[in-house]
Enzyme design. Sequence first.
Site, PDB file in Angstrom:
ATOM      1  N   LYS A  57      -9.576  -2.527   3.259  1.00 35.37           N
ATOM      2  CA  LYS A  57      -8.731  -1.313   3.229  1.00 35.37           C
ATOM      3  C   LYS A  57      -7.379  -1.622   2.587  1.00 35.37           C
ATOM      4  O   LYS A  57      -6.830  -0.802   1.848  1.00 35.37           O
ATOM      5  CB  LYS A  57      -8.561  -0.762   4.640  1.00 35.37           C
ATOM      6  CG  LYS A  57      -7.862   0.604   4.684  1.00 35.37           C
ATOM      7  CD  LYS A  57      -7.912   1.209   6.081  1.00 35.37           C
ATOM      8  CE  LYS A  57      -7.472   2.671   6.086  1.00 35.37           C
ATOM      9  NZ  LYS A  57      -6.052   2.895   6.170  1.00 35.37           N
ATOM     10  N   ARG A  79      -6.515  -4.164  10.331  1.00 34.75           N
ATOM     11  CA  ARG A  79      -5.422  -4.915  10.970  1.00 34.75           C
ATOM     12  C   ARG A  79      -5.876  -5.656  12.232  1.00 34.75           C
ATOM     13  O   ARG A  79      -5.292  -6.678  12.596  1.00 34.75           O
ATOM     14  CB  ARG A  79      -4.234  -3.994  11.276  1.00 34.75           C
ATOM     15  CG  ARG A  79      -3.674  -3.371  10.021  1.00 34.75           C
ATOM     16  CD  ARG A  79      -2.250  -2.919  10.126  1.00 34.75           C
ATOM     17  NE  ARG A  79      -1.919  -2.192   8.919  1.00 34.75           N
ATOM     18  CZ  ARG A  79      -1.659  -2.750   7.736  1.00 34.75           C
ATOM     19  NH1 ARG A  79      -1.648  -4.060   7.609  1.00 34.75           N
ATOM     20  NH2 ARG A  79      -1.392  -2.008   6.681  1.00 34.75           N
ATOM     21  N   LYS A  93       0.836  -1.210   0.000  1.00 36.10           N
ATOM     22  CA  LYS A  93       0.000   0.000   0.000  1.00 36.10           C
ATOM     23  C   LYS A  93       0.858   1.242   0.000  1.00 36.10           C
ATOM     24  O   LYS A  93       0.624   2.195  -0.753  1.00 36.10           O
ATOM     25  CB  LYS A  93      -0.883   0.012   1.256  1.00 36.10           C
ATOM     26  CG  LYS A  93      -1.608   1.329   1.462  1.00 36.10           C
ATOM     27  CD  LYS A  93      -2.153   1.471   2.870  1.00 36.10           C
ATOM     28  CE  LYS A  93      -1.092   1.917   3.850  1.00 36.10           C
ATOM     29  NZ  LYS A  93      -1.633   2.204   5.196  1.00 36.10           N
ATOM     30  N   GLN A 124       3.816  10.335   8.448  1.00 36.99           N
ATOM     31  CA  GLN A 124       3.159  10.643   7.170  1.00 36.99           C
ATOM     32  C   GLN A 124       3.187  12.142   6.850  1.00 36.99           C
ATOM     33  O   GLN A 124       3.170  12.522   5.679  1.00 36.99           O
ATOM     34  CB  GLN A 124       1.718  10.136   7.186  1.00 36.99           C
ATOM     35  CG  GLN A 124       1.634   8.605   7.173  1.00 36.99           C
ATOM     36  CD  GLN A 124       0.210   8.082   7.189  1.00 36.99           C
ATOM     37  OE1 GLN A 124      -0.744   8.837   7.416  1.00 36.99           O
ATOM     38  NE2 GLN A 124       0.046   6.789   6.968  1.00 36.99           N
ATOM     39  N   ARG A 137       2.665   6.096  -2.735  1.00 34.67           N
ATOM     40  CA  ARG A 137       3.771   7.022  -3.028  1.00 34.67           C
ATOM     41  C   ARG A 137       4.033   7.068  -4.529  1.00 34.67           C
ATOM     42  O   ARG A 137       4.213   8.130  -5.124  1.00 34.67           O
ATOM     43  CB  ARG A 137       5.047   6.558  -2.305  1.00 34.67           C
ATOM     44  CG  ARG A 137       5.085   6.921  -0.835  1.00 34.67           C
ATOM     45  CD  ARG A 137       6.197   6.148  -0.155  1.00 34.67           C
ATOM     46  NE  ARG A 137       6.364   6.536   1.241  1.00 34.67           N
ATOM     47  CZ  ARG A 137       5.542   6.189   2.227  1.00 34.67           C
ATOM     48  NH1 ARG A 137       4.467   5.468   1.954  1.00 34.67           N
ATOM     49  NH2 ARG A 137       5.782   6.558   3.479  1.00 34.67           N
ATOM     50  N   ASP A 161       2.557  -1.071  12.651  1.00 34.03           N
ATOM     51  CA  ASP A 161       1.413  -1.733  12.010  1.00 34.03           C
ATOM     52  C   ASP A 161       1.425  -3.231  12.274  1.00 34.03           C
ATOM     53  O   ASP A 161       0.403  -3.902  12.062  1.00 34.03           O
ATOM     54  CB  ASP A 161       1.418  -1.509  10.483  1.00 34.03           C
ATOM     55  CG  ASP A 161       0.925  -0.117  10.091  1.00 34.03           C
ATOM     56  OD1 ASP A 161       0.560   0.666  10.981  1.00 34.03           O
ATOM     57  OD2 ASP A 161       0.907   0.175   8.877  1.00 34.03           O
TER      58      ASP A 161
HETATM   59  O1  LIG Z   1       3.780   6.339   5.182  1.00 33.08           O
HETATM   60  C1  LIG Z   1       3.103   5.315   5.152  1.00 33.08           C
HETATM   61  O2  LIG Z   1       2.816   4.729   4.089  1.00 33.08           O
HETATM   62  C2  LIG Z   1       2.621   4.765   6.433  1.00 33.08           C
HETATM   63  C3  LIG Z   1       3.179   5.162   7.616  1.00 33.08           C
HETATM   64  C4  LIG Z   1       2.766   4.620   8.927  1.00 33.08           C
HETATM   65  O3  LIG Z   1       1.992   5.599   9.586  1.00 33.08           O
HETATM   66  P1  LIG Z   1       2.571   6.582  10.767  1.00 33.08           P
HETATM   67  O4  LIG Z   1       3.743   7.270  10.235  1.00 33.08           O
HETATM   68  O5  LIG Z   1       1.396   7.463  11.024  1.00 33.08           O
HETATM   69  O6  LIG Z   1       2.914   5.698  11.932  1.00 33.08           O
HETATM   70  C5  LIG Z   1       1.929   3.359   8.783  1.00 33.08           C
HETATM   71  O7  LIG Z   1       1.279   3.076  10.005  1.00 33.08           O
HETATM   72  C6  LIG Z   1       0.897   3.473   7.693  1.00 33.08           C
HETATM   73  O8  LIG Z   1       0.163   2.273   7.557  1.00 33.08           O
HETATM   74  C7  LIG Z   1       1.552   3.741   6.367  1.00 33.08           C
HETATM   75  C1  LIG Z   2      -2.280   3.024   9.709  1.00 35.91           C
HETATM   76  C2  LIG Z   2      -2.635   2.512   8.537  1.00 35.91           C
HETATM   77  O1  LIG Z   2      -3.093   3.187   7.484  1.00 35.91           O
HETATM   78  P1  LIG Z   2      -3.115   4.736   7.095  1.00 35.91           P
HETATM   79  O2  LIG Z   2      -2.456   5.523   8.176  1.00 35.91           O
HETATM   80  O3  LIG Z   2      -2.353   4.813   5.800  1.00 35.91           O
HETATM   81  O4  LIG Z   2      -4.565   5.067   6.940  1.00 35.91           O
HETATM   82  C3  LIG Z   2      -2.541   1.053   8.309  1.00 35.91           C
HETATM   83  O5  LIG Z   2      -2.686   0.627   7.137  1.00 35.91           O
HETATM   84  O6  LIG Z   2      -2.324   0.290   9.255  1.00 35.91           O
END
Ligand SMILES: O=C(O)C1=C[C@@H](OP(=O)(O)O)[C@@H](O)[C@H](O)C1
Ligand SMILES: C=C(OP(=O)(O)O)C(=O)O
EC number: 2.5.1.19
Length: 433
Positions: free
Chosen positions: A415, A390, A29, A174, A34, A318
């Site tokens: 999802k 999850r 994902k 993020q 990205r 995760d």
């Molecule tokens: O950058 C990404 O693709 C993600 C970063 C993570 O989030 P956080 O940075 O909020 O922990 C992860 O939990 C999410 O599923 C995907």
């Molecule tokens: C935290 C998750 O997703 P997102 O933050 O991308 O919604 C995930 O996929 O566990």
Amino acid sequence: MSMDLAVADVRTEPATAPRALTARIPGSKSITNRALLLAAAASGTTRLDGPLDSEDTVAFRKALTDLGVKVETGPDAWLVHGTGRAPTGPARIWCADAGTAARFLPVLAAAGRGEFLFEGSEQLTGRPLGPLVKALAELGAEVRPGAGGGLPLTIDARGLTGGELLLDASTSSQYLTGLLLSAPLMREPLTIAVNGLVSRPYVAMTLALMRSFGAEVTILTCRQGGSVRVEPGGYTGRTLRIEPDASTASYFFAAAAVTGTRVTVPHLGRDSLQGDLRFVEVLAKAGAEVEVGADATTVTGTGPLRGGFEVDMGDISDTFMTLAAVAPLADAPITVRGIGHARLKESDRIAAVAGNLRALGIQVEDGPDRLTVHPGRPAAGTIACHRDHRIAMAFSVLGLRVPGLVLDDPRCVGKTFPGFHEELRRLFGEQAR
Ligand SMILES: O=C(O)C1=C[C@@H](OP(=O)(O)O)[C@@H](O)[C@H](O)C1
Ligand SMILES: C=C(OP(=O)(O)O)C(=O)O
């Protein structure tokens, strides 16, 4: 609709060589979303081989289409016709449940021109966006968040100049990824100093993919901490094969560990861009046999799970639920720490795991950023998924060993892996009672 998870009655100690299974894991994902953004902003066409087709990536792709990007989709590959620039509004963008859409796309919009409105589900609207809103405002963008400080978010875009920022990334990486991805579209270099970065491997993934689309990125470190500088200059389209999703693979690796089978995930090896592949190191601590090869990873269950350890899963949060859900099967308590930011995801994941395990009769202690699970015999019961894919997938692995576990919302797995239950049943179903 609910679903009985008791698809298997599996001994932990195989009498003969473990059954060897190959899991079909869909694309990452994080890499898919990205790559979609990078390809949309790039000049030229990008071909994505093996992208993830799930609610999060379809929402992201549709958002880009609504921002004026043409994407052709086939069963195994997507073609993205890059615009070579940031988008032009007006546009109304639906982010659905996708944190990546809400945190990455507003920066792209702010680098463009016109008015943009970002909205999302109730779940996503409840998730924080504050540090990103603050950063965009500091970069001179006109941003108006909703009543809770996040979505719905309005942006009146006039392009972004770049400059210097101090970003709080202690609750999500993020925000940093979002700012970095669109930085090459700014008029001048962008330098971001970061406070308290969680989920660090996701930023390494961001930088690696940006570079592969032609961006110039420099990592600067000093005694006070780290910062990143990105030069203006845009991106160039390319062909990219997307790896299987390592977070999704964690359920199948854990399934191997608790059922005494051997699970291989092809095309997920030691050069992976995904930090979550390090989950297999946690399984190794719990006694599983692990081989991370050049182009595949294999986990073999060797007997009852070994507990009696504490592990920091802040970089790979995760996957903490994957471990915690099966931790009652271990021979001693297991403690996970460093996961405070997991309370801010699709659900409060520490509370969701603790609540579900307690409802099955398992002793659990939880703190702001940690969880200890004690050994026990989980009872049959209904798992509250909290609309969190999850939670559903992690407890499905426990369901391979505990008859009578039922998910209250099995379809929330869409999802990130709509075919999750079918794949788990394909691999482990014939062991059903
Ligand atoms: O950058 C990404 O693709 C993600 C970063 C993570 O989030 P956080 O940075 O909020 O922990 C992860 O939990 C999410 O599923 C995907
Ligand atoms: C935290 C998750 O997703 P997102 O933050 O991308 O919604 C995930 O996929 O566990």
